[in-house]
Write an enzyme that holds these catalytic residues in place. Structure first.
Site, PDB file in Angstrom:
ATOM      1  N   HIS A  45       1.714   6.934  -0.814  1.00  0.00           N
ATOM      2  CA  HIS A  45       0.809   6.111   0.002  1.00  0.00           C
ATOM      3  C   HIS A  45      -0.461   5.890  -0.817  1.00  0.00           C
ATOM      4  O   HIS A  45      -1.158   6.852  -1.152  1.00  0.00           O
ATOM      5  CB  HIS A  45       0.495   6.832   1.313  1.00  0.00           C
ATOM      6  CG  HIS A  45       0.083   5.907   2.414  1.00  0.00           C
ATOM      7  ND1 HIS A  45      -1.163   5.317   2.463  1.00  0.00           N
ATOM      8  CD2 HIS A  45       0.763   5.449   3.481  1.00  0.00           C
ATOM      9  CE1 HIS A  45      -1.224   4.551   3.542  1.00  0.00           C
ATOM     10  NE2 HIS A  45      -0.067   4.600   4.175  1.00  0.00           N
TER      11      HIS A  45
ATOM     12  N   HIS B  26       0.797  -1.231   0.000  1.00  0.00           N
ATOM     13  CA  HIS B  26       0.000   0.000   0.000  1.00  0.00           C
ATOM     14  C   HIS B  26       0.830   1.283   0.000  1.00  0.00           C
ATOM     15  O   HIS B  26       0.261   2.372  -0.050  1.00  0.00           O
ATOM     16  CB  HIS B  26      -0.919   0.010   1.229  1.00  0.00           C
ATOM     17  CG  HIS B  26      -0.131   0.124   2.501  1.00  0.00           C
ATOM     18  ND1 HIS B  26       0.523  -0.946   3.062  1.00  0.00           N
ATOM     19  CD2 HIS B  26       0.138   1.198   3.278  1.00  0.00           C
ATOM     20  CE1 HIS B  26       1.160  -0.540   4.149  1.00  0.00           C
ATOM     21  NE2 HIS B  26       0.944   0.755   4.299  1.00  0.00           N
TER      22      HIS B  26
END
Length: 148
Positions: free
Chosen positions: A72, A57
């Site tokens: 992110h 992620h």
């Protein structure tokens, strides 16, 4: 000066639009965020350098000048434990700016009740070091901001 590229296609909305106080208040560092287009995407390297951290992620790439950029992919996506993300590179790899790093689907993240917004942060940068921040539509590989 380091030019940081957009890692995904979407709309540059600024860090204040990130639904997470750690990012929106700039505690991680200055930068911006992209609300990605919905559908399968490939997140690319925002700068050339070495992948120092790679999670499904999120990833950090550090350039030869020592500057590190965090990407992110979505908010609270660590809770997915990698589900819905496909690594296209490995931690420790050297990558060129614009090289694919992670494949993912922002629509699936949103369907799961999480924000797909992607903070792109200049790690450990001082206030005012980030300039020329893009606003509006960006494509993966477009200039996103400059880091002096």
């Amino acid at each position: 000066m380091t030019t940081v590229l957009a890692p995904v296609e979407g709309v540059a909305v600024g860090l204040a639009a990130v639904p997470d106080p750690v990012f929106s208040a700039g505690m991680v560092g200055p930068g911006t965020a992209i609300d990605p287009v919905r559908g399968p995407l490939t997140a690319v390297a925002p700068i050339a350098g070495k992948i120092m951290k790679l999670h499904p992620h999120a990833y950090v790439i550090v350039g030869d000048d020592g500057k590190g950029v965090l990407v992110h992919l979505g908010i609270d996506t660590v809770q997915l434990k990698g589900k819905g993300f496909e690594l296209l590179a490995a931690e420790g790899d050297r990558v060129g700016a614009g090289q694919p790093v992670v494949a993912w689907d922002p629509a699936a993240i949103e369907t799961g009740g999480r924000s797909p917004v992607c903070p792109v942060v200049a790690l450990d940068a001082v206030a005012g070091a980030v300039t020329g921040v893009a606003l509006g539509t960006v494509h993966a590989g477009d200039e996103l901001f400059h880091w002096a």
